[in-house]
Design an enzyme around this catalytic site. Structure first.
Site, PDB file in Angstrom:
ATOM      1  N   HIS A 478       0.838  -1.209   0.000  1.00  0.00           N
ATOM      2  CA  HIS A 478       0.000   0.000   0.000  1.00  0.00           C
ATOM      3  C   HIS A 478       0.872   1.258   0.000  1.00  0.00           C
ATOM      4  O   HIS A 478       0.728   2.126  -0.864  1.00  0.00           O
ATOM      5  CB  HIS A 478      -0.909  -0.038   1.242  1.00  0.00           C
ATOM      6  CG  HIS A 478      -1.790   1.160   1.408  1.00  0.00           C
ATOM      7  ND1 HIS A 478      -3.143   1.115   1.165  1.00  0.00           N
ATOM      8  CD2 HIS A 478      -1.524   2.431   1.801  1.00  0.00           C
ATOM      9  CE1 HIS A 478      -3.668   2.310   1.393  1.00  0.00           C
ATOM     10  NE2 HIS A 478      -2.709   3.123   1.791  1.00  0.00           N
ATOM     11  N   GLU A 479       1.795   1.329   0.922  1.00  0.00           N
ATOM     12  CA  GLU A 479       2.635   2.528   1.024  1.00  0.00           C
ATOM     13  C   GLU A 479       3.538   2.665  -0.190  1.00  0.00           C
ATOM     14  O   GLU A 479       3.816   3.772  -0.650  1.00  0.00           O
ATOM     15  CB  GLU A 479       3.464   2.514   2.315  1.00  0.00           C
ATOM     16  CG  GLU A 479       2.647   2.464   3.609  1.00  0.00           C
ATOM     17  CD  GLU A 479       1.546   3.515   3.708  1.00  0.00           C
ATOM     18  OE1 GLU A 479       1.676   4.571   3.071  1.00  0.00           O
ATOM     19  OE2 GLU A 479       0.541   3.255   4.410  1.00  0.00           O
ATOM     20  N   HIS A 482       1.654   4.487  -2.890  1.00  0.00           N
ATOM     21  CA  HIS A 482       1.727   5.945  -2.729  1.00  0.00           C
ATOM     22  C   HIS A 482       3.084   6.448  -3.231  1.00  0.00           C
ATOM     23  O   HIS A 482       3.180   7.444  -3.933  1.00  0.00           O
ATOM     24  CB  HIS A 482       1.605   6.334  -1.252  1.00  0.00           C
ATOM     25  CG  HIS A 482       0.211   6.271  -0.704  1.00  0.00           C
ATOM     26  ND1 HIS A 482      -0.851   6.921  -1.278  1.00  0.00           N
ATOM     27  CD2 HIS A 482      -0.294   5.644   0.396  1.00  0.00           C
ATOM     28  CE1 HIS A 482      -1.949   6.706  -0.554  1.00  0.00           C
ATOM     29  NE2 HIS A 482      -1.641   5.928   0.468  1.00  0.00           N
ATOM     30  N   HIS A 610     -13.113  10.265  13.185  1.00  0.00           N
ATOM     31  CA  HIS A 610     -12.913  10.582  11.772  1.00  0.00           C
ATOM     32  C   HIS A 610     -13.710  11.831  11.374  1.00  0.00           C
ATOM     33  O   HIS A 610     -13.223  12.677  10.640  1.00  0.00           O
ATOM     34  CB  HIS A 610     -13.428   9.427  10.897  1.00  0.00           C
ATOM     35  CG  HIS A 610     -12.420   8.375  10.627  1.00  0.00           C
ATOM     36  ND1 HIS A 610     -12.160   7.368  11.512  1.00  0.00           N
ATOM     37  CD2 HIS A 610     -11.609   8.164   9.565  1.00  0.00           C
ATOM     38  CE1 HIS A 610     -11.231   6.588  10.994  1.00  0.00           C
ATOM     39  NE2 HIS A 610     -10.877   7.040   9.826  1.00  0.00           N
ATOM     40  N   PHE A 612     -15.397  14.072  13.599  1.00  0.00           N
ATOM     41  CA  PHE A 612     -15.478  15.231  14.488  1.00  0.00           C
ATOM     42  C   PHE A 612     -14.121  15.687  15.017  1.00  0.00           C
ATOM     43  O   PHE A 612     -14.017  16.738  15.632  1.00  0.00           O
ATOM     44  CB  PHE A 612     -16.451  14.941  15.643  1.00  0.00           C
ATOM     45  CG  PHE A 612     -17.850  14.694  15.155  1.00  0.00           C
ATOM     46  CD1 PHE A 612     -18.633  15.754  14.720  1.00  0.00           C
ATOM     47  CD2 PHE A 612     -18.361  13.407  15.084  1.00  0.00           C
ATOM     48  CE1 PHE A 612     -19.915  15.535  14.230  1.00  0.00           C
ATOM     49  CE2 PHE A 612     -19.645  13.185  14.600  1.00  0.00           C
ATOM     50  CZ  PHE A 612     -20.423  14.243  14.172  1.00  0.00           C
ATOM     51  N   TYR A 616     -12.301  13.707   7.894  1.00  0.00           N
ATOM     52  CA  TYR A 616     -13.211  12.921   7.072  1.00  0.00           C
ATOM     53  C   TYR A 616     -14.662  13.390   7.112  1.00  0.00           C
ATOM     54  O   TYR A 616     -15.562  12.634   6.754  1.00  0.00           O
ATOM     55  CB  TYR A 616     -13.136  11.443   7.461  1.00  0.00           C
ATOM     56  CG  TYR A 616     -11.958  10.730   6.836  1.00  0.00           C
ATOM     57  CD1 TYR A 616     -12.083  10.099   5.600  1.00  0.00           C
ATOM     58  CD2 TYR A 616     -10.722  10.716   7.457  1.00  0.00           C
ATOM     59  CE1 TYR A 616     -11.007   9.456   5.007  1.00  0.00           C
ATOM     60  CE2 TYR A 616      -9.632  10.082   6.878  1.00  0.00           C
ATOM     61  CZ  TYR A 616      -9.782   9.457   5.656  1.00  0.00           C
ATOM     62  OH  TYR A 616      -8.723   8.826   5.067  1.00  0.00           O
TER      63      TYR A 616
END
Ligand code: ZN
Length: 693
Positions: A478-479, A482, A610, A612, A616
């Site tokens: 995954h990384e 990126h 996420h 508050f 997101y």
């Protein structure tokens, strides 16, 4: 110390991490901030509405500040100690104030508008530059640059209150987790719990005033930290204790001094008010104005399509779990919420009887890296070579690599890899950060990208290689996804090259795309090598690994859709007469989407950080949005034939030339269409998670 010797003031292409100390931060940053403020002020008077007379010098003026800050933030996260924390925290407000100063500058905004008008009258900007300008104008507007008088004052007051309430909300969640303990004193109550959890629970007990607590004899303290609560719910055979913990988790931060209910109401109201001040009809519209997703309706449409596909399967998953539990002696008519995770884990053990340990023996870190680099060579025509020693590092475990173009043999980029966990000084989780961005400078020189990949995988035991859990392997992929997008960019303008200027809901496409390869047979063979027998992963184990990927996938998708729908309803549609309070919004979404309803006392919104206390809000859908695109991108390889080397190679080169190369210089939908030849569909994702043929 002389500024010229300060490793944060003059930063060579390969930064001198070995010399960076916390005491260097303040003098270097203060000097650069002063220079930058002066340069920005001068530009406010002298800039002309052209790229070279405005955008270019503005970027150069701010660049040294963001550059230092990137390295400070990096050291703070990988070498954390009180001195680094202090240096970071002391200077953070100054950096934030500087970026607000630039973002809210009315003279700079007016010049940007003039440049846009000139470009609209007679096109003079390249597409990437037009997009950079558009983003700059938008972020100034979202920072309130267009407001005057009372509206401006109110906007600033809202910003301040939102920041305070967000951070208070986050602290309440942390404190609620910290203040809760489930004490277990009777050894009969630990039935089913794995040794690793007992060990951690005894440690937690010792920290909470039971100095004699041991793994074998207790007492044990279970907490609401996910590392404690999830394994407990998975494994505890004591149903009453599971219920106690489950209810505590569902209601955390919802009563007493740590009650977040008022924050939730107020934050939603403030966001609405702020959006209206900026000319939007809802906070969701404000959020989506900078995203790839075109509208709230488009997000809801995607959610509806996926929900429709997942619902029947999720019902089957629920019935099958109940039948399995009954076959094992479960006596009630229905499974309660605190039974689901427990029985799902038992069914998983029965169905895919392999253990994590068994799998780990096949994933030696050096071999996994070789396999990953081999895959990148196969797909994208690049070569990755170790170059340890060529650049200074911050810790002896850190590796350094160079990326070559396979055709020209020129170096394209380089990266650091900091693989192992160091709990005392390194932030948990995994991430990729850019250190340098591709930049074709006005003087003709070219800056090549440098990135850092940080993981927290199991360190090697004495004279044995690090053996990776399968989720550590997918995280590394995954990384690296990126990293590839930042390193293989061909965009020359740094503000839009690599991962810069990519829409929030599209940045995870390149990373999730790479995860798909962890389930490709050829790649799995190349990655794996048993630590003793040297055999690669046997077919029987590969089959189980592939089957486990779709295990309870429909239930998982519906949970994500439920969270996304709750978020979107709160920010696009709340308040409405049918809802008494925000909890009703969550309850209604749950009734529509979840196989079993929420508990009446459930207070999910009181700990949904996420939304508050993070970034997101009206963006939770981004997870599934980018997963649709990454799955569809991988679908192109499946259609070409994963076993056909030539076809995989050609598709990989096309992927490199579009998704990896275009960065933020083009709208992600256009980039995707250029790669795929059509707009994305949900078919590939449905297939990957077993929801279609
Ligand atoms: Zn990511």
């Amino acid at each position: 110390m002389n500024l010229q010797d300060n490793p944060f003031y003059l930063i060579p292409h390969y930064p001198d991490f070995s010399r960076m100390q916390p005491e260097h931060v303040e003098p270097a940053l203060r000097a650069r901030l002063a220079e930058a403020r002066q340069a920005v002020e001068a530009l406010e008077h002298t800039a002309t509405p052209t790229w070279s007379g405005f955008m270019e010098p503005l970027f150069r003026a701010c660049e040294p500040v963001s550059e230092i800050w990137a390295f400070v933030a990096h050291m703070h996260s990988v070498m954390n100690n009180p001195a680094w924390r202090e240096a970071h925290d002391r200077m953070q407000p100054e950096v934030v104030a500087f970026s607000l100063r630039v973002g809210q500058s009315a003279p700079l905004y007016r010049i940007a508008l003039a440049l846009r008008a000139a470009d609209e009258a007679a096109p003079l900007l390249t597409n990437p530059r037009r997009r950079i300008l558009k983003s700059a104008i938008r972020s100034a507007e979202h920072a309130g640059v267009g407001l005057e008088g009372a509206a401006r004052e109110r906007f600033n007051a809202i910003q301040l209150e939102l920041a305070q309430r967000g951070s208070s909300y986050g602290n309440h969640v942390l404190d609620a987790i910290k203040s809760y303990s489930l004490w277990i004193r009777d050894p009969a109550d630990i039935a089913g719990l794995p040794a690793s959890l007992l060990c951690a629970a005894a440690q937690a007990a010792r920290e909470a005033g039971e100095p004699g607590a041991t793994e074998q004899k207790g007492p044990w303290r279970i907490t609401l930290d996910v590392a404690s609560s999830i394994p407990f719910l998975k494994h505890s055979r004591n149903r009453e204790l599971r219920e106690t913990l489950f209810r505590a988790n569902a209601t955390k931060a919802s009563s007493g001094a740590l009650d977040n209910s008022a924050h939730v109401e107020k934050i939603l109201a403030l966001r609405r008010e702020m959006a209206v001040l900026l000319g939007f009809s809802s906070y969701a519209d404000l959020s989506l104005s900078s995203k790839m997703a075109p509208s709230v309706a488009a997000v809801s449409q995607l959610s509806d399509n996926l929900a429709e596909a997942a619902r029947p399967m999720a019902r089957r998953e629920r019935d099958e779990l109940l039948a399995f539990a009954k076959s094992q002696g479960f006596a009630d008519a229905e499974l309660a919420p605190w039974d689901i995770v427990f029985w799902a884990e038992r069914l998983r053990e029965t169905r895919f009887n392999y253990s994590e340990e068994e799998l780990r023996a096949y994933f030696q870190f050096p071999r996994v890296l070789e396999g990953l680099f081999g895959l990148a060579e196969r797909l994208f025509g690049i070569r990755v070579e170790a170059a340890d020693g060529k650049a200074p590092v911050w810790h002896p475990d850190v590796r350094f690599f160079e990326v070559y173009d396979g055709t020209t043999h020129h170096v394209l980029a380089s990266f650091f890899l900091d693989p192992y966990c160091r709990p005392a000084t390194k932030q948990s989780g995994a991430w990729m950060n850019p250190f340098r961005t591709r930049d074709q400078r006005p003087d003709g020189s070219l800056c090549q990208p440098i990135v850092v990949l940080v993981c927290n995988q199991t360190p090697p035991a004495q004279d044995a290689p690090s053996l990776m859990r399968f989720d550590e392997v997918t995280t590394l992929f995954h990384e690296f996804g990126h990293a590839l997008q930042h390193m293989l960019t061909t965009v020359d303008d740094p503000e839009a090259s690599g991962i810069n200027n990519i829409e929030w809901d599209a940045v995870e496409i390149a990373s999730q795309f790479m995860e798909n390869w962890c389930y490709d047979r050829t790649t799995l063979r190349d990655l794996s090598c048993h630590v003793e027998t040297r055999a690669s992963l046997p077919d029987a184990l590969v089959d189980k690994l592939l089957a486990a990927r779709t295990y309870r996938a429909a239930s998982h998708v519906l949970r994500q859709l439920f969270l996304g729908a709750t978020d979107m309803d709160l920010h696009a549609r709340y308040p409405q007469p049918r809802w008494n309070n925000p909890n009703d919004v969550a309850r209604e979404a749950a009734d529509r989407l979840l196989p079993i309803p929420l508990l009446p006392e459930d207070r999910l919104l009181c700990s949904f950080s996420h939304l508050f206390a993070g970034g997101y809000a009206a963006a939770y859908y981004s997870y599934i949005w980018s997963e649709v695109l990454s799955a569809d991108a991988f679908g192109a390889f499946e259609e070409a034939g994963l076993e056909k080397a030539e076809a995989v190679r050609n598709t990989g080169r096309r992927y490199r030339a579009t998704i990896l190369a275009q960065g933020g210089g083009m709208h992600p939908m256009d980039v995707f269409k250029e790669f795929r030849g059509r707009a994305p569909t949900v078919d590939a994702l449905l297939r990957h998670i077993g929801l279609s043929a």
